[in-house]
Design a protein around this motif. Structure first.
Motif, PDB file in Angstrom:
ATOM      1  N   VAL A   1      37.907  44.552  49.196  1.00 11.89           N
ATOM      2  CA  VAL A   1      36.458  44.612  48.491  1.00 11.89           C
ATOM      3  C   VAL A   1      36.577  46.028  47.749  1.00 11.89           C
ATOM      4  CG1 VAL A   1      34.162  44.897  48.721  1.00 11.89           C
ATOM      5  CG2 VAL A   1      35.331  43.290  50.287  1.00 11.89           C
ATOM      6  N   VAL A   2      36.417  45.903  46.391  1.00 15.14           N
ATOM      7  CA  VAL A   2      36.682  47.161  45.424  1.00 15.14           C
ATOM      8  C   VAL A   2      35.393  47.597  44.991  1.00 15.14           C
ATOM      9  CG1 VAL A   2      38.846  46.613  45.037  1.00 15.14           C
ATOM     10  CG2 VAL A   2      37.176  45.769  43.517  1.00 15.14           C
ATOM     11  N   ASN A   3      34.106  46.847  45.064  1.00 17.45           N
ATOM     12  CA  ASN A   3      32.724  47.450  44.731  1.00 17.45           C
ATOM     13  C   ASN A   3      32.746  48.792  44.489  1.00 17.45           C
ATOM     14  OD1 ASN A   3      32.602  44.694  45.688  1.00 17.45           O
ATOM     15  ND2 ASN A   3      30.258  45.024  45.245  1.00 17.45           N
ATOM     16  N   ASP A   4      33.220  49.593  45.597  1.00 17.18           N
ATOM     17  CA  ASP A   4      32.884  51.144  45.722  1.00 17.18           C
ATOM     18  C   ASP A   4      34.200  51.835  45.355  1.00 17.18           C
ATOM     19  OD1 ASP A   4      30.232  50.703  46.108  1.00 17.18           O
ATOM     20  OD2 ASP A   4      30.659  50.179  48.083  1.00 17.18           O
ATOM     21  N   ILE A   5      35.106  51.303  45.003  1.00 20.30           N
ATOM     22  CA  ILE A   5      36.467  51.858  44.667  1.00 20.30           C
ATOM     23  C   ILE A   5      36.590  52.295  43.409  1.00 20.30           C
ATOM     24  CG2 ILE A   5      38.967  51.368  44.748  1.00 20.30           C
ATOM     25  CD1 ILE A   5      38.778  49.899  47.260  1.00 20.30           C
ATOM     26  N   GLU A   6      36.989  53.537  43.076  1.00 24.48           N
ATOM     27  CA  GLU A   6      37.155  54.080  41.831  1.00 24.48           C
ATOM     28  C   GLU A   6      38.228  53.347  40.938  1.00 24.48           C
ATOM     29  OE1 GLU A   6      35.872  57.021  40.443  1.00 24.48           O
ATOM     30  OE2 GLU A   6      34.478  56.803  42.162  1.00 24.48           O
ATOM     31  N   PRO A   7      37.984  53.465  39.557  1.00 24.33           N
ATOM     32  CA  PRO A   7      38.796  52.651  38.644  1.00 24.33           C
ATOM     33  C   PRO A   7      40.156  53.095  38.867  1.00 24.33           C
ATOM     34  CG  PRO A   7      36.953  53.702  37.450  1.00 24.33           C
ATOM     35  CD  PRO A   7      36.658  53.779  38.918  1.00 24.33           C
ATOM     36  N   ARG A   8      40.443  54.206  39.026  1.00 22.20           N
ATOM     37  CA  ARG A   8      41.918  54.668  38.982  1.00 22.20           C
ATOM     38  C   ARG A   8      42.540  54.249  40.528  1.00 22.20           C
ATOM     39  NH1 ARG A   8      39.295  59.331  39.762  1.00 22.20           N
ATOM     40  NH2 ARG A   8      39.343  60.114  41.905  1.00 22.20           N
ATOM     41  N   ASP A   9      41.706  53.819  41.411  1.00 24.43           N
ATOM     42  CA  ASP A   9      42.447  53.307  42.735  1.00 24.43           C
ATOM     43  C   ASP A   9      42.263  51.688  42.725  1.00 24.43           C
ATOM     44  OD1 ASP A   9      42.804  55.858  43.485  1.00 24.43           O
ATOM     45  OD2 ASP A   9      40.621  56.139  44.055  1.00 24.43           O
ATOM     46  N   ARG A  10      41.862  51.061  41.708  1.00 21.42           N
ATOM     47  CA  ARG A  10      41.785  49.509  41.878  1.00 21.42           C
ATOM     48  C   ARG A  10      43.194  48.943  41.150  1.00 21.42           C
ATOM     49  NH1 ARG A  10      35.968  47.430  40.100  1.00 21.42           N
ATOM     50  NH2 ARG A  10      34.853  49.033  41.491  1.00 21.42           N
ATOM     51  N   ASP A  11      44.117  49.832  40.918  1.00 23.08           N
ATOM     52  CA  ASP A  11      45.288  49.402  40.535  1.00 23.08           C
ATOM     53  C   ASP A  11      45.273  48.196  39.354  1.00 23.08           C
ATOM     54  OD1 ASP A  11      48.029  49.286  40.199  1.00 23.08           O
ATOM     55  OD2 ASP A  11      48.189  48.158  42.258  1.00 23.08           O
ATOM     56  N   VAL A  12      44.212  48.427  38.423  1.00 21.69           N
ATOM     57  CA  VAL A  12      44.223  47.232  37.286  1.00 21.69           C
ATOM     58  C   VAL A  12      44.452  48.392  36.061  1.00 21.69           C
ATOM     59  CG1 VAL A  12      42.176  46.115  38.458  1.00 21.69           C
ATOM     60  CG2 VAL A  12      41.503  47.987  36.886  1.00 21.69           C
ATOM     61  N   ALA A  13      44.799  47.740  34.926  1.00 18.62           N
ATOM     62  CA  ALA A  13      44.944  48.186  33.562  1.00 18.62           C
ATOM     63  C   ALA A  13      44.251  47.646  32.495  1.00 18.62           C
ATOM     64  CB  ALA A  13      46.633  48.473  33.322  1.00 18.62           C
ATOM     65  N   MET A  14      43.471  48.420  31.765  1.00 20.40           N
ATOM     66  CA  MET A  14      42.874  47.523  30.627  1.00 20.40           C
ATOM     67  C   MET A  14      43.150  48.129  29.164  1.00 20.40           C
ATOM     68  SD  MET A  14      38.621  47.524  31.012  1.00 20.40           S
ATOM     69  CE  MET A  14      37.617  46.615  29.492  1.00 20.40           C
ATOM     70  N   VAL A  15      43.072  47.223  28.415  1.00 21.60           N
ATOM     71  CA  VAL A  15      43.558  47.058  26.953  1.00 21.60           C
ATOM     72  C   VAL A  15      42.158  46.908  26.396  1.00 21.60           C
ATOM     73  CG1 VAL A  15      44.861  46.537  25.115  1.00 21.60           C
ATOM     74  CG2 VAL A  15      45.887  46.745  27.341  1.00 21.60           C
ATOM     75  N   PHE A  16      41.570  47.915  25.304  1.00 26.75           N
ATOM     76  CA  PHE A  16      40.487  47.523  24.653  1.00 26.75           C
ATOM     77  C   PHE A  16      41.002  47.203  23.301  1.00 26.75           C
ATOM     78  CE2 PHE A  16      39.564  50.849  27.846  1.00 26.75           C
ATOM     79  CZ  PHE A  16      38.358  50.404  28.313  1.00 26.75           C
ATOM     80  N   GLN A  17      39.735  46.640  22.528  1.00 24.56           N
ATOM     81  CA  GLN A  17      39.877  46.375  21.071  1.00 24.56           C
ATOM     82  C   GLN A  17      40.180  47.531  19.965  1.00 24.56           C
ATOM     83  OE1 GLN A  17      36.185  44.806  20.144  1.00 24.56           O
ATOM     84  NE2 GLN A  17      36.373  45.349  17.836  1.00 24.56           N
ATOM     85  N   ASP A  18      39.898  48.787  20.579  1.00 21.16           N
ATOM     86  CA  ASP A  18      40.009  49.821  19.569  1.00 21.16           C
ATOM     87  C   ASP A  18      41.198  50.619  19.932  1.00 21.16           C
ATOM     88  OD1 ASP A  18      38.938  50.915  21.687  1.00 21.16           O
ATOM     89  OD2 ASP A  18      37.230  51.938  20.834  1.00 21.16           O
ATOM     90  N   TYR A  19      42.097  50.225  20.960  1.00 18.58           N
ATOM     91  CA  TYR A  19      43.383  50.838  21.311  1.00 18.58           C
ATOM     92  C   TYR A  19      43.105  52.305  22.180  1.00 18.58           C
ATOM     93  CZ  TYR A  19      44.251  48.460  16.743  1.00 18.58           C
ATOM     94  OH  TYR A  19      44.341  47.986  15.941  1.00 18.58           O
ATOM     95  N   ALA A  20      42.117  53.246  21.793  1.00 16.16           N
ATOM     96  CA  ALA A  20      41.939  54.175  22.562  1.00 16.16           C
ATOM     97  C   ALA A  20      43.199  55.013  22.823  1.00 16.16           C
ATOM     98  CB  ALA A  20      41.239  54.049  23.897  1.00 16.16           C
ATOM     99  N   LEU A  21      44.038  55.384  21.666  1.00 13.60           N
ATOM    100  CA  LEU A  21      45.134  56.169  21.668  1.00 13.60           C
ATOM    101  C   LEU A  21      44.940  57.426  21.615  1.00 13.60           C
ATOM    102  CD1 LEU A  21      47.965  53.809  20.125  1.00 13.60           C
ATOM    103  CD2 LEU A  21      47.889  54.159  22.432  1.00 13.60           C
ATOM    104  N   TYR A  22      45.734  58.477  22.323  1.00 10.60           N
ATOM    105  CA  TYR A  22      45.548  59.816  21.891  1.00 10.60           C
ATOM    106  C   TYR A  22      46.194  60.116  20.660  1.00 10.60           C
ATOM    107  CZ  TYR A  22      43.900  60.108  26.667  1.00 10.60           C
ATOM    108  OH  TYR A  22      43.213  59.729  27.931  1.00 10.60           O
TER     109      TYR A  22
END
Ligand SMILES: Nc1ncnc2c1ncn2[C@@H]1O[C@H](COP(=O)(O)OP(=O)(O)OP(=O)(O)O)[C@@H](O)[C@H]1O
Ligand SMILES: [Mg+2]
Length: 359
Positions: free
Chosen positions: A66-87
Motif C-alpha cells: 500500500v503506497v498511499n503514504d509512501i514518498e514519490p521517490r520510494d514508490r519506484d515509479v518514473a514519470m514523463v511529462f508533456q513539458d520534458y522538464a529537463l535541466y
C-alpha cells in the motif's frame, strides 16, 4: 515490474471532487491508457499513482505494498511529462544520469547505464549536447531516457507527445510501443488523443467527470461502447448519431431512422421509444439505389487520398460516410448508402446507455 491496484480512490480539491471513487486493477506488464476530455481527472489520477498528489480516500497498491503514504521517490515509479522538464544547464548525459547520481550510484555505473539507455532510444550521439540544442522529439526521448535509466517498476506518462508535431508524434508513438515491448514495464499513459490510446494500449480506460465510463481492449471499446459518450469519443472520424424511434407493426420490430425502416428481431425497449442510433462512417457503404437503406444528399466531401469523407444530410441530420476516393461524388445530389445492422449502436436518448438488440 509490478501490478497496480486502485480501490475506491477519491480526490477532493477543497469543494471539488475531482476523482469520484475509482476501482481499477492493472496487471504486471500491462499498458493502460487513460483517455477523456479535458478536466476529467486523468492527470490527477496519474499524479496520485506517482505520489505527487495526496489521495483523499481509498487504497493504492503498487505490487503488494500500500503506497498511499509512501514518498514519490520510494514508490519506484518514473514519470514523463508533456513539458520534458529537463535541466537546461546540464548535458543530456547528465540529465539522464541525474537520478542515479542523486542515489549515490557509482560514476562508472552511471556512465554504463546512461549509454545503454541512450542506445535503446537512439540518442547515443546527442549525449554531450544541452537540451536547448535538441529538437522537440529528441528532447522528449531524453526525458524518456531519464525515466528508463532507473529501471522502475512502473512508467507513468502524462501526454508526453502533445508538444510535438503530427508526424513526430506518430514516430514517437511507435518508439514508445517498441520500448514497452522491449522492457515490458507496467505503464499508465494519459492522453486526450484516442488514436494514441488505441494504438498503444492493451487496455483503454475512458474517464468522464472523475469516473471510469468504460475500460476495455481497444477492440472492445471500439466495437461495443457501453454508452453514447464512449461511442463518440472512440473512433475517427466520429461516430454518426441519428435520432430514431422503435416501431412495432404487425408483429415486426423496426427502427425508424429518418425515412428508413430497419428491421430487428428484438430490442429491449417499448414501442415508440425515442433512441439514438450510432453508425460509424467506415460502416456506411456506397451502393446501388435499390439496395440503399439511406439516400441522403451529399453536402460536402473531403478527399483524403486514401479515402473520401462524404458529409451528407439525411432529413436535416448530418451523416458522414467514409468512401472509396474513386467514386464519382457530386455535391447536392443523392448518394445511396447501405450498412449491416450488426454495425448499428442503439443508445437510450436520456441516459445515453447502450441498448441491446438482436439484428
Ligand atoms: N491543484 C488543483 N486544485 C484545484 N483543482 C484542481 C487542481 N488540479 C486539478 N484540478 C481540477 O480537477 C479536475 C481534474 O483535473 P485534471 O488535471 O486531472 O484533468 P485532466 O483530465 O488531466 O485534463 P487535461 O486533459 O486538460 O489535462 C479539473 O476540474 C481541474 O480543474
Ligand atoms: Mg492533464
Amino acid at each position: 515490474m509490478a501490478s497496480i491496484r486502485l480501490e475506491r480512490i477519491v480526490k477532493d480539491y477543497s469543494t471539488l471532487r475531482a476523482i469520484q471513487g475509482i476501482d481499477l486493477d492493472i496487471s504486471d506488464g500491462e499498458f493502460v491508457a487513460f483517455v477523456g476530455p479535458s478536466g476529467c481527472g486523468k492527470s490527477t489520477l496519474l499524479r496520485m499513482v506517482a505520489g505527487l498528489e495526496e489521495i483523499t480516500s481509498g487504497t493504492l497498491r503498487i505490487g503488494d505494498r500500500v503506497v498511499n503514504d509512501i514518498e514519490p521517490r520510494d514508490r519506484d515509479v518514473a514519470m514523463v511529462f508533456q513539458d520534458y522538464a529537463l535541466y537546461p544547464h546540464m548535458t543530456i548525459a547528465e540529465n539522464i544520469g541525474f537520478g542515479l547520481k542523486m542515489r549515490g550510484v557509482k560514476k562508472t555505473d552511471i556512465e554504463k547505464q546512461v549509454q545503454r539507455t541512450a542506445e535503446i532510444l537512439q540518442i547515443g550521439d546527442l549525449l554531450e549536447r544541452k537540451p536547448g540544442q535538441l529538437s522537440g522529439g529528441q528532447r522528449q526521448r531524453a526525458a524518456m531516457g531519464r525515466a528508463i535509466v532507473r529501471n522502475p517498476q512502473v512508467f507513468l506518462f502524462d501526454e508526453p507527445l502533445s508538444n510535438l508535431d503530427a508526424k513526430l508524434r506518430v514516430a514517437m508513438r511507435i518508439q514508445i510501443k517498441r520500448l514497452h515491448e522491449m522492457l515490458g514495464t507496467t505503464t499508465i499513459y494519459v492522453t486526450h488523443d484516442q488514436v494514441e490510446a488505441m494504438t498503444l494500449a492493451d487496455r483503454v480506460v475512458i474517464l468522464r467527470g472523475g469516473e471510469i465510463v468504460q475500460a476495455g481492449s481497444p477492440a472492445e471499446v471500439y466495437s461495443s461502447p457501453n454508452c453514447q459518450f464512449v461511442g463518440e469519443f472512440i473512433g475517427s472520424p466520429q461516430m454518426n448519431v441519428l435520432r430514431a424511434r422503435v416501431q412495432r407493426l404487425e408483429g415486426e420490430t423496426t427502427l425508424e431512422i429518418a425515412d428508413a425502416r430497419i428491421p430487428l428481431k428484438h430490442i429491449d425497449l417499448p414501442t415508440g421509444a425515442e433512441i439514438h442510433v450510432g453508425i460509424r462512417p467506415e460502416h456506411l457503404d456506397w451502393c446501388l439505389p435499390e439496395n440503399a437503406r439511406f439516400s441522403p444528399v451529399l453536402d460536402v466531401y473531403e478527399p483524403l487520398g486514401s479515402d473520401t469523407m462524404a458529409i451528407c444530410l439525411l432529413e436535416g441530420q448530418e451523416l458522414t460516410a467514409r468512401l472509396d476516393p474513386k467514386l464519382p461524388l457530386k455535391r447536392k445530389e443523392k448518394i445511396h448508402l447501405n450498412f449491416s445492422i450488426e454495425n448499428l449502436h442503439v443508445f437510450d436518448r436520456e441516459s445515453g446507455n447502450a441498448v441491446r438488440f438482436v439484428a
